[in-house]
Enzyme design. Structure first.
Site, PDB file in Angstrom:
ATOM      1  N   GLY A   1       0.835  -1.203   0.000  1.00 20.60           N
ATOM      2  CA  GLY A   1       0.000   0.000   0.000  1.00 20.60           C
ATOM      3  C   GLY A   1       0.862   1.242   0.000  1.00 20.60           C
ATOM      4  O   GLY A   1       2.016   1.234  -0.421  1.00 20.60           O
ATOM      5  N   GLY A   2       0.308   2.316   0.541  1.00 20.91           N
ATOM      6  CA  GLY A   2       1.042   3.584   0.582  1.00 20.91           C
ATOM      7  C   GLY A   2       2.336   3.482   1.360  1.00 20.91           C
ATOM      8  O   GLY A   2       3.220   4.335   1.206  1.00 20.91           O
TER       9      GLY A   2
HETATM   10  C1  HXC Z   1      -3.299  -4.306  12.189  1.00 24.19           C
HETATM   11  C2  HXC Z   1      -2.250  -6.204  11.431  1.00 24.19           C
HETATM   12  C3  HXC Z   1      -2.085  -5.613  10.158  1.00 24.19           C
HETATM   13  C4  HXC Z   1      -2.566  -4.289   9.966  1.00 24.19           C
HETATM   14  C5  HXC Z   1      -1.224  -7.587  10.097  1.00 24.19           C
HETATM   15  N1  HXC Z   1      -1.707  -7.425  11.345  1.00 24.19           N
HETATM   16  N2  HXC Z   1      -1.440  -6.491   9.352  1.00 24.19           N
HETATM   17  N3  HXC Z   1      -2.847  -5.544  12.427  1.00 24.19           N
HETATM   18  N4  HXC Z   1      -3.167  -3.670  11.004  1.00 24.19           N
HETATM   19  N5  HXC Z   1      -2.427  -3.658   8.800  1.00 24.19           N
HETATM   20  C6  HXC Z   1      -1.642  -8.365  12.437  1.00 24.19           C
HETATM   21  C7  HXC Z   1      -2.516  -9.588  12.204  1.00 24.19           C
HETATM   22  O1  HXC Z   1      -3.822  -9.327  12.634  1.00 24.19           O
HETATM   23  C8  HXC Z   1      -1.811 -10.617  13.095  1.00 24.19           C
HETATM   24  O2  HXC Z   1      -2.172 -10.364  14.420  1.00 24.19           O
HETATM   25  C9  HXC Z   1      -0.362 -10.226  12.963  1.00 24.19           C
HETATM   26  O3  HXC Z   1      -0.348  -8.877  12.502  1.00 24.19           O
HETATM   27  C10 HXC Z   1       0.374 -11.080  11.992  1.00 24.19           C
HETATM   28  O4  HXC Z   1      -0.357 -11.113  10.779  1.00 24.19           O
HETATM   29  P1  HXC Z   1      -0.655 -12.471  10.001  1.00 24.19           P
HETATM   30  O5  HXC Z   1      -1.692 -12.165   9.008  1.00 24.19           O
HETATM   31  O6  HXC Z   1      -0.898 -13.567  10.987  1.00 24.19           O
HETATM   32  O7  HXC Z   1       0.758 -12.732   9.320  1.00 24.19           O
HETATM   33  P2  HXC Z   1       1.064 -13.302   7.901  1.00 24.19           P
HETATM   34  O8  HXC Z   1       0.273 -14.531   7.651  1.00 24.19           O
HETATM   35  O9  HXC Z   1       2.540 -13.400   7.818  1.00 24.19           O
HETATM   36  O10 HXC Z   1       0.557 -12.204   6.858  1.00 24.19           O
HETATM   37  C11 HXC Z   1       1.178 -10.949   6.819  1.00 24.19           C
HETATM   38  C12 HXC Z   1       0.378  -9.994   5.922  1.00 24.19           C
HETATM   39  C13 HXC Z   1      -1.091  -9.970   6.337  1.00 24.19           C
HETATM   40  C14 HXC Z   1       0.548 -10.415   4.459  1.00 24.19           C
HETATM   41  C15 HXC Z   1       1.036  -8.615   6.083  1.00 24.19           C
HETATM   42  O11 HXC Z   1      -1.174  -9.771   7.759  1.00 24.19           O
HETATM   43  C16 HXC Z   1      -1.857  -8.901   5.670  1.00 24.19           C
HETATM   44  O12 HXC Z   1      -2.270  -9.010   4.528  1.00 24.19           O
HETATM   45  N6  HXC Z   1      -2.130  -7.805   6.420  1.00 24.19           N
HETATM   46  C17 HXC Z   1      -2.868  -6.693   5.935  1.00 24.19           C
HETATM   47  C18 HXC Z   1      -2.062  -5.900   4.970  1.00 24.19           C
HETATM   48  C19 HXC Z   1      -2.785  -4.688   4.513  1.00 24.19           C
HETATM   49  O13 HXC Z   1      -3.696  -4.742   3.693  1.00 24.19           O
HETATM   50  N7  HXC Z   1      -2.417  -3.556   5.113  1.00 24.19           N
HETATM   51  C20 HXC Z   1      -2.948  -2.296   4.766  1.00 24.19           C
HETATM   52  C21 HXC Z   1      -2.210  -1.864   3.516  1.00 24.19           C
HETATM   53  S1  HXC Z   1      -2.770  -0.310   3.033  1.00 24.19           S
HETATM   54  P3  HXC Z   1      -2.236 -11.559  15.503  1.00 24.19           P
HETATM   55  O14 HXC Z   1      -2.701 -10.878  16.733  1.00 24.19           O
HETATM   56  O15 HXC Z   1      -3.165 -12.558  14.943  1.00 24.19           O
HETATM   57  O16 HXC Z   1      -0.844 -12.073  15.609  1.00 24.19           O
HETATM   58  C22 HXC Z   1      -1.747   0.684   3.810  1.00 24.19           C
HETATM   59  C23 HXC Z   1      -2.038   2.092   3.539  1.00 24.19           C
HETATM   60  C24 HXC Z   1      -0.893   2.937   3.919  1.00 24.19           C
HETATM   61  O17 HXC Z   1      -0.878   0.324   4.485  1.00 24.19           O
HETATM   62  C25 HXC Z   1      -1.224   4.304   3.440  1.00 24.19           C
HETATM   63  C26 HXC Z   1      -0.119   5.227   3.708  1.00 24.19           C
HETATM   64  C27 HXC Z   1      -0.422   6.539   3.128  1.00 24.19           C
END
Ligand code: HXC
Length: 514
Positions: free
Chosen positions: A169-170
């Site tokens: 993402g960002g």
């Molecule tokens: C809160 C998060 C998180 C997030 C992961 N976790 N991403 N918590 N916010 N964005 C937490 C999970 O709930 C989990 O908590 C722990 O981190 C580990 O994640 P897992 O999914 O178990 O790990 P894994 O299987 O290795 O997968 C990793 C991952 C996946 C591929 C990163 O977690 C994922 O797809 N996360 C979301 C990514 C995403 O879409 N982020 C937003 C992007 S947009 P527990 O408690 O179960 O251990 C963005 C915008 C930025 O970032 C803009 C800036 C301008």
């Protein structure tokens, strides 16, 4: 005795354990290190000093109120790399997936303020699920604060990003604003939207690695500058890069004892650069032969390999090498090469790193794809960067320097300081065959023996242009030098330019054709 020391001890133990042993084990199972293990590898032993150790988030809702992990998922501080202070943050994937909420983001922002204020490089070790979903707009706001500081610090302190896990993402834009991106193979990924969103929106099926793995970004996209097979290697590589860089834009890059003879003759250059202009050769061998101890740290090795850029030392002083690569596409300049060269030149200029340019190019790559892709705009970046650069600029024409590419490659006309050529250099608007076909088109069409006429004109053209002496007669070259004396002449040239000062007219900033 009060219980205060034991409370501190307990809190330190808690913070050192991040998200707990189970999550640390999971991290290790994936072949990844923890944030603290990574910092230990980055820094000289025992030099890391942590800041904001006990910061916690102040979010509520979605279960946030029940857990306030100390440090909020990022370890920040400073330490020494080869004795130089370097600031670093390391996202801790074991704590809330290293996700970036308000406190986490502001910790990084405060660290960036310290690095900028104190004139020391900043290294970011990225391993994060991105914006912390539970904190909504506060996460986005914190990212914005980081981006702002990345941009403000650009050209003042070196900024290095290391991608050691997800970066999506960002979140990718902080690394993208920094000077150099390292990625580790297999476990690091960078993309704006992941494979699932891609599938939903464009119906393309792609996996994590093919979309945003280290190979993709080091090769195709050019987003990453360096890759390594594992985390230890990548962090060693970061230390090596730092050994070439100054702490900030007000000091010089670090000299080293040369360990190589400044007067070393380089007769092997004669064999390394073939006389036949059609013959390919690997310019890496030329670079290694000229620099101290053959020690070259190449930047963006896999991207646009027709242009080679990287750091080296000449008589112990850091230089940035920019060279055409005849082994790939004959060393033409194209869109990717121009972007790669322009960016590297600007980095060197910002941080007092003299430029050594090696020229062997038949010109810009012709073609519809290049024109549609904006080779005019991209090529202009490299011209702009060379013209703008006020660091010492020394060039050496190894063999071919044709057309616009002759001008681009640090020529006298862009105010290169000292320009040299080897005796076999050819400087012309274009190669003999193409030139003769154009200027004698009518004569060739009506000739009874066109081939014989063509060969005669080619011979004539070669005699006039395929040597460096016409350019030397105009003063466009400072000297024609022999292969054997090349290393010592480059060293002497750079020594004469060491105190170069070049004032530019006052302006807010130029307008590079982005
Ligand atoms: C809160 C998060 C998180 C997030 C992961 N976790 N991403 N918590 N916010 N964005 C937490 C999970 O709930 C989990 O908590 C722990 O981190 C580990 O994640 P897992 O999914 O178990 O790990 P894994 O299987 O290795 O997968 C990793 C991952 C996946 C591929 C990163 O977690 C994922 O797809 N996360 C979301 C990514 C995403 O879409 N982020 C937003 C992007 S947009 P527990 O408690 O179960 O251990 C963005 C915008 C930025 O970032 C803009 C800036 C301008």
């Amino acid at each position: 005795m009060s219980d205060k020391p034991s409370r501190l001890q307990a809190m330190r133990s808690e913070v050192n354990l991040g998200g707990g042993q189970k999550r640390i084990d999971r991290q290790h199972e994936k072949g990844k290190l923890t944030a603290r293990e990574r910092l230990e590898l980055l820094y000289d032993p025992g030099s890391f000093m942590e800041t904001d150790t006990f910061v916690t988030h102040r979010a509520s809702g979605f279960g946030m109120e029940v857990s306030h992990p100390l440090g909020d998922g990022v370890v920040t501080g400073w330490g020494k790399v080869d004795g130089h202070i370097v600031y670093a943050y390391a996202q801790d994937f074991t704590v809330l997936g290293g996700s970036l909420g308000e406190a986490h983001g502001l910790k990084i922002a405060r660290l960036m303020d310290l690095a900028l204020q104190n004139g020391a490089p900043l290294v970011g070790l990225n391993d994060s699920g991105g914006a912390r979903i539970q904190e909504g707009v506060d996460s986005l706001a914190a990212y914005g604060e980081i981006f702002y500081r990345n941009a403000r610090a650009s050209g003042i302190i070196p900024q290095i990003s290391v991608i050691l896990g997800p970066c999506a993402g960002g979140a990718v834009y902080s690394p993208a604003i920094t000077d150099f991106i390292f990625m580790v193979e297999r476990t690091a990924h960078m993309f704006i939207t992941g494979p699932e969103v891609v599938r939903a929106v464009t119906h393309e099926t792609v996996d994590f690695d093919s979309l945003g793995g280290a190979a993709v970004h080091a090769g195709r996209s050019g987003v990453a500058h360096f890759t390594a097979k594992d985390e230890r290697t990548v962090l060693r590589s970061v230390r090596r890069l730092l050994s070439f860089l100054p702490d900030n834009n007000l000091v010089q890059p670090p000299d080293q004892a040369p360990g190589d003879d400044a007067q070393r003759a380089t007769p092997e250059l004669e064999q390394l650069v073939p006389v036949d202009p059609q013959k390919a050769y690997d310019v890496h061998a030329v670079i290694r032969c000229l620099i101290d101890n053959g020690d070259f740290m190449e930047v963006q090795k896999q991207h646009a390999p027709n242009l080679v850029v990287g750091f080296a030392r000449l008589d112990g002083h850091v230089v940035g090498v920019v060279s055409n690569q005849p082994a790939h596409l004959a060393g033409v300049l194209d869109i990717d090469a121009a972007d790669k060269g322009g960016r590297f030149i600007r980095f060197c200029d910002a941080f007092h790193i003299p430029l050594v340019t090696l020229v062997d190019t038949p010109g810009f790559l012709p073609g519809v794809e290049q024109e549609y892709g904006g080779i005019i705009r991209h090529g202009a970046k490299m011209i702009y960067a060379y013209a703008e650069a006020s660091v010492p600029k020394v060039s050496l024409i190894l063999r071919k320097a044709y057309g616009g590419a002759y001008i681009v490659m640090s020529s006298k006309h862009l105010h290169g300081d000292l320009n040299f050529a080897l005796p076999n250099a050819e400087i012309a608007v274009m190669g003999p065959e193409g030139a003769v076909n154009i200027i004698f088109r009518k004569e060739l069409a009506s000739a009874s023996t066109p081939d014989a006429v063509r060969q005669e004109h080619i011979r004539e053209y070669r005699e006039k242009f395929t040597n460096p002496y016409t350019a030397a007669a105009r003063g466009y070259l400072n000297d024609v030098i022999s292969p054997a004396e090349t290393r010592m002449r480059l060293i002497a040239a750079l020594e004469s330019l060491r105190n170069k000062r070049q004032a530019a007219p006052a302006r807010k900033h130029g307008n590079i054709p982005l």
